[in-house]
Structure formats: C-alpha cells, structure tokens
Design a protein around this motif. Structure first.
Motif, PDB file in Angstrom:
ATOM      1  N   GLY A   1       0.810  -1.213   0.000  1.00 52.07           N
ATOM      2  CA  GLY A   1       0.000   0.000   0.000  1.00 52.07           C
ATOM      3  C   GLY A   1       0.841   1.260   0.000  1.00 52.07           C
ATOM      4  N   ILE A   2       1.936   1.256   0.757  1.00 50.77           N
ATOM      5  CA  ILE A   2       2.837   2.409   0.794  1.00 50.77           C
ATOM      6  C   ILE A   2       3.494   2.613  -0.567  1.00 50.77           C
ATOM      7  CG2 ILE A   2       4.995   3.291   1.788  1.00 50.77           C
ATOM      8  CD1 ILE A   2       4.062   1.951   4.457  1.00 50.77           C
ATOM      9  N   VAL A   3       3.892   1.515  -1.212  1.00 51.59           N
ATOM     10  CA  VAL A   3       4.478   1.607  -2.550  1.00 51.59           C
ATOM     11  C   VAL A   3       3.444   2.158  -3.534  1.00 51.59           C
ATOM     12  CG1 VAL A   3       5.364   0.242  -4.491  1.00 51.59           C
ATOM     13  CG2 VAL A   3       6.235  -0.156  -2.180  1.00 51.59           C
ATOM     14  N   CYS A   4       2.202   1.694  -3.441  1.00 51.01           N
ATOM     15  CA  CYS A   4       1.136   2.222  -4.315  1.00 51.01           C
ATOM     16  C   CYS A   4       0.966   3.718  -4.107  1.00 51.01           C
ATOM     17  CB  CYS A   4      -0.179   1.504  -4.046  1.00 51.01           C
ATOM     18  SG  CYS A   4      -0.223  -0.182  -4.671  1.00 51.01           S
ATOM     19  N   SER A   5       1.026   4.134  -2.866  1.00 52.21           N
ATOM     20  CA  SER A   5       0.915   5.554  -2.545  1.00 52.21           C
ATOM     21  C   SER A   5       2.052   6.341  -3.201  1.00 52.21           C
ATOM     22  CB  SER A   5       0.947   5.744  -1.023  1.00 52.21           C
ATOM     23  OG  SER A   5       0.921   7.088  -0.684  1.00 52.21           O
ATOM     24  N   ALA A   6       3.254   5.797  -3.098  1.00 48.02           N
ATOM     25  CA  ALA A   6       4.413   6.467  -3.701  1.00 48.02           C
ATOM     26  C   ALA A   6       4.295   6.511  -5.221  1.00 48.02           C
ATOM     27  CB  ALA A   6       5.704   5.758  -3.291  1.00 48.02           C
ATOM     28  N   VAL A   7       3.828   5.418  -5.827  1.00 49.17           N
ATOM     29  CA  VAL A   7       3.673   5.372  -7.281  1.00 49.17           C
ATOM     30  C   VAL A   7       2.654   6.416  -7.736  1.00 49.17           C
ATOM     31  CG1 VAL A   7       2.793   3.949  -9.187  1.00 49.17           C
ATOM     32  CG2 VAL A   7       4.408   2.979  -7.549  1.00 49.17           C
TER      33      VAL A   7
ATOM     34  N   VAL B   1      -3.392   9.295  -2.183  1.00 49.20           N
ATOM     35  CA  VAL B   1      -2.132   9.068  -1.458  1.00 49.20           C
ATOM     36  C   VAL B   1      -2.392   8.946   0.039  1.00 49.20           C
ATOM     37  CG1 VAL B   1       0.074  10.130  -0.823  1.00 49.20           C
ATOM     38  CG2 VAL B   1      -0.638  10.109  -3.210  1.00 49.20           C
ATOM     39  N   LEU B   2      -3.161   9.862   0.584  1.00 48.56           N
ATOM     40  CA  LEU B   2      -3.456   9.826   2.025  1.00 48.56           C
ATOM     41  C   LEU B   2      -4.282   8.599   2.397  1.00 48.56           C
ATOM     42  CD1 LEU B   2      -4.141  13.597   2.784  1.00 48.56           C
ATOM     43  CD2 LEU B   2      -2.084  12.259   3.297  1.00 48.56           C
ATOM     44  N   SER B   3      -5.203   8.201   1.530  1.00 49.97           N
ATOM     45  CA  SER B   3      -6.013   7.007   1.800  1.00 49.97           C
ATOM     46  C   SER B   3      -5.145   5.749   1.853  1.00 49.97           C
ATOM     47  CB  SER B   3      -7.095   6.829   0.732  1.00 49.97           C
ATOM     48  OG  SER B   3      -8.015   7.878   0.782  1.00 49.97           O
ATOM     49  N   PHE B   4      -4.262   5.597   0.855  1.00 50.55           N
ATOM     50  CA  PHE B   4      -3.375   4.435   0.857  1.00 50.55           C
ATOM     51  C   PHE B   4      -2.482   4.438   2.095  1.00 50.55           C
ATOM     52  CE2 PHE B   4      -4.414   3.688  -3.618  1.00 50.55           C
ATOM     53  CZ  PHE B   4      -4.374   2.300  -3.673  1.00 50.55           C
TER      54      PHE B   4
ATOM     55  N   GLY C   1       1.908   9.167  -6.204  1.00 51.68           N
ATOM     56  CA  GLY C   1       2.544  10.472  -6.032  1.00 51.68           C
ATOM     57  C   GLY C   1       3.542  10.785  -7.129  1.00 51.68           C
ATOM     58  N   VAL C   2       4.338   9.786  -7.514  1.00 49.71           N
ATOM     59  CA  VAL C   2       5.337   9.994  -8.571  1.00 49.71           C
ATOM     60  C   VAL C   2       4.653  10.252  -9.905  1.00 49.71           C
ATOM     61  CG1 VAL C   2       7.150   8.841  -9.920  1.00 49.71           C
ATOM     62  CG2 VAL C   2       7.181   8.719  -7.428  1.00 49.71           C
ATOM     63  N   ILE C   3       3.652   9.448 -10.225  1.00 48.76           N
ATOM     64  CA  ILE C   3       2.939   9.641 -11.491  1.00 48.76           C
ATOM     65  C   ILE C   3       2.291  11.023 -11.529  1.00 48.76           C
ATOM     66  CG2 ILE C   3       0.929   8.878 -12.834  1.00 48.76           C
ATOM     67  CD1 ILE C   3       1.680   6.001 -12.027  1.00 48.76           C
ATOM     68  N   ALA C   4       1.723  11.433 -10.414  1.00 49.61           N
ATOM     69  CA  ALA C   4       1.099  12.757 -10.350  1.00 49.61           C
ATOM     70  C   ALA C   4       2.118  13.869 -10.535  1.00 49.61           C
ATOM     71  CB  ALA C   4       0.364  12.924  -9.033  1.00 49.61           C
ATOM     72  N   SER C   5       3.325  13.660 -10.021  1.00 54.35           N
ATOM     73  CA  SER C   5       4.345  14.709 -10.123  1.00 54.35           C
ATOM     74  C   SER C   5       4.971  14.789 -11.517  1.00 54.35           C
ATOM     75  CB  SER C   5       5.434  14.494  -9.074  1.00 54.35           C
ATOM     76  OG  SER C   5       6.188  13.340  -9.392  1.00 54.35           O
ATOM     77  N   LEU C   6       4.661  13.831 -12.382  1.00 54.64           N
ATOM     78  CA  LEU C   6       5.209  13.839 -13.741  1.00 54.64           C
ATOM     79  C   LEU C   6       4.363  14.652 -14.720  1.00 54.64           C
ATOM     80  CD1 LEU C   6       6.345  10.120 -14.056  1.00 54.64           C
ATOM     81  CD2 LEU C   6       7.765  12.128 -13.616  1.00 54.64           C
ATOM     82  N   GLY C   7       3.450  15.435 -14.177  1.00 53.06           N
ATOM     83  CA  GLY C   7       2.675  16.329 -15.032  1.00 53.06           C
ATOM     84  C   GLY C   7       1.297  15.833 -15.395  1.00 53.06           C
TER      85      GLY C   7
ATOM     86  N   SER D   1      -5.461  19.953 -12.994  1.00 51.48           N
ATOM     87  CA  SER D   1      -6.345  20.922 -12.346  1.00 51.48           C
ATOM     88  C   SER D   1      -6.287  20.739 -10.826  1.00 51.48           C
ATOM     89  CB  SER D   1      -7.791  20.729 -12.828  1.00 51.48           C
ATOM     90  OG  SER D   1      -8.288  19.485 -12.374  1.00 51.48           O
ATOM     91  N   VAL D   2      -6.885  21.687 -10.137  1.00 51.89           N
ATOM     92  CA  VAL D   2      -6.961  21.608  -8.676  1.00 51.89           C
ATOM     93  C   VAL D   2      -7.762  20.378  -8.268  1.00 51.89           C
ATOM     94  CG1 VAL D   2      -7.813  22.771  -6.602  1.00 51.89           C
ATOM     95  CG2 VAL D   2      -6.709  24.100  -8.410  1.00 51.89           C
ATOM     96  N   GLN D   3      -8.803  20.066  -9.025  1.00 54.11           N
ATOM     97  CA  GLN D   3      -9.619  18.886  -8.725  1.00 54.11           C
ATOM     98  C   GLN D   3      -8.777  17.608  -8.833  1.00 54.11           C
ATOM     99  OE1 GLN D   3     -13.072  18.427 -11.202  1.00 54.11           O
ATOM    100  NE2 GLN D   3     -13.902  16.770  -9.970  1.00 54.11           N
ATOM    101  N   ASP D   4      -7.949  17.509  -9.870  1.00 48.04           N
ATOM    102  CA  ASP D   4      -7.048  16.362 -10.021  1.00 48.04           C
ATOM    103  C   ASP D   4      -6.086  16.272  -8.835  1.00 48.04           C
ATOM    104  OD1 ASP D   4      -8.206  15.764 -12.446  1.00 48.04           O
ATOM    105  OD2 ASP D   4      -6.556  16.573 -13.654  1.00 48.04           O
ATOM    106  N   LEU D   5      -5.559  17.418  -8.426  1.00 46.77           N
ATOM    107  CA  LEU D   5      -4.627  17.451  -7.304  1.00 46.77           C
ATOM    108  C   LEU D   5      -5.304  16.959  -6.016  1.00 46.77           C
ATOM    109  CD1 LEU D   5      -1.834  18.199  -6.200  1.00 46.77           C
ATOM    110  CD2 LEU D   5      -2.726  20.502  -5.778  1.00 46.77           C
ATOM    111  N   ILE D   6      -6.536  17.382  -5.800  1.00 41.74           N
ATOM    112  CA  ILE D   6      -7.272  16.949  -4.606  1.00 41.74           C
ATOM    113  C   ILE D   6      -7.491  15.434  -4.643  1.00 41.74           C
ATOM    114  CG2 ILE D   6      -9.513  17.097  -3.424  1.00 41.74           C
ATOM    115  CD1 ILE D   6      -9.531  20.092  -4.227  1.00 41.74           C
ATOM    116  N   ILE D   7      -7.824  14.909  -5.815  1.00 40.04           N
ATOM    117  CA  ILE D   7      -8.028  13.464  -5.957  1.00 40.04           C
ATOM    118  C   ILE D   7      -6.731  12.711  -5.673  1.00 40.04           C
ATOM    119  CG2 ILE D   7      -8.513  11.624  -7.627  1.00 40.04           C
ATOM    120  CD1 ILE D   7     -10.580  13.572  -8.900  1.00 40.04           C
ATOM    121  N   VAL D   8      -5.627  13.175  -6.219  1.00 43.61           N
ATOM    122  CA  VAL D   8      -4.329  12.525  -6.008  1.00 43.61           C
ATOM    123  C   VAL D   8      -3.951  12.566  -4.530  1.00 43.61           C
ATOM    124  CG1 VAL D   8      -1.844  12.726  -6.453  1.00 43.61           C
ATOM    125  CG2 VAL D   8      -3.477  12.851  -8.343  1.00 43.61           C
TER     126      VAL D   8
END
Length: 187
Positions: A51-57, A80-83, A59-65, A69-76
């Motif tokens: 689960g921690i690895v999934c959270s990191a993945v 991450v926090l849920s995992f 986060g990394v995918i999200a940081s690659l662009g 939108s703000v809505q996408d950021l909130i979902i990400v």
C-alpha cells in the motif's frame, strides 16, 4: 474483461484469507517456561508495504505532469493519504504489536508502545467478534483484544480454557470454532 478481473480479485482475497486463517493454527514462540509470544502474521506487513508503494507510485505519477487541475490534485492527495492511512497501521501491527501470555497474565504491547496487562483471575467477560475476528478479554478496568490472525492464537485459547471458568468463554469459543470450521471448509 470485467469478469476476469473480478475472478482474479476474488481468488486473491480468498487465498489471502485462507492463508491468514491458517496462521491461527501455527504455534506461538515460547520464550521461557510457560510464556508464549503471539505476533501478527507478517502478511499484514507485506500488504501494508504494498500500500505504501502504491501511494508512492501515485505520487510519482502525479508529479510527472498528469495533474492538470486543482480537482485532479485533490483526488491525487486523497488517494495518497487514503493508501497511507490504510497501510501504515498494517505495517505497525506487524512490526510493533505483540502479546505475551503466561500462566498468570496477558501482556498486550500496542502499536503506540502502550502496554496493557490483564490477569487471568480478573477477567469478567470474554467475547468474540466474527466480523472483526477479535477475542476480547475484559476486566472491570481493562479490555484487551486479540486478533484471530495472531500466530499462536489457538495456543492462547488453550491457556484461556485452563485459566478461566468455562461459563465466561463458552459463547466466544462457539464463535471461534464456527469461524475455524468455515476456514477449514474454504468459506
């Protein structure tokens, strides 16, 4: 494709539950004459780390662009926090929690470092929850919960049978046996 993925998920969950149920039958570690140590099955820690690895993945995918939108950021951030919120307790349970059982008492070491000690002769109520798979030993002041997936759980139940009155644990034992039968039959 949906049916195939559903079958895979059900098969994986079934196999995991069967494996975790088998840990109940394993014997606890014996540290000294009459003292046993119960620890949670290590599969909990493995699932937590996944689960921690999934959270990191995520986060990394999200940081690659991929966040547009703000809505996408909130979902990400929510993902991450849920995992992390689901995974960290599993890791802590597998690493920090342990129970020492001897002829006189049960000592529960929680994930926060808190220690609860309960003496066999002080137990007033014994309950078992089929949904949580937890055996609760209750005195006037303290409640200790022991999960069925603890390695050596059956060893602890056998000590309990010798230490407290049957009328206190009869109903809990019936529930434990029904869960064990369900596990043995394959749910």
């Amino acid at each position: 494709m949906k049916i195939f993925s559903t079958i895979i998920i059900i098969t994986v969950v079934f196999a995991l539950m069967k494996y975790l149920g088998e840990s109940t039958k394993k014997h606890a570690a014996v540290v000294s004459e009459g003292t046993i140590i119960l620890k949670m099955n290590q599969a909990y820690g493995v699932i937590g780390y996944i689960g921690i690895v999934c959270s990191a993945v995520i986060g990394v995918i999200a940081s690659l662009g991929t966040v547009k939108s703000v809505q996408d950021l909130i979902i990400v951030i929510g993902l991450v926090l849920s995992f992390l919120a689901l995974s960290m307790p599993l890791v802590l349970i597998s690493k920090k929690m342990k129970i020492e059982v001897d002829e006189e008492k049960i000592k529960h070491f929680g994930i926060t470092g808190k220690i609860k000690t309960i003496y066999w002769n002080e137990i007033k109520t014994v309950k078992f929850s089929k949904t949580a798979l937890e055996l609760s030993l209750i005195t006037d002041k303290i409640k200790v919960k022991l999960h069925m997936h603890l390695i050596g759980f059956n060893d602890m139940v056998n000590i309990m049978k010798a230490k407290i009155d049957y009328s206190l644990y009869r109903d809990a034992l019936i529930e434990i046996e029904s869960v064990n039968n369900r596990i043995n039959k394959g749910f």
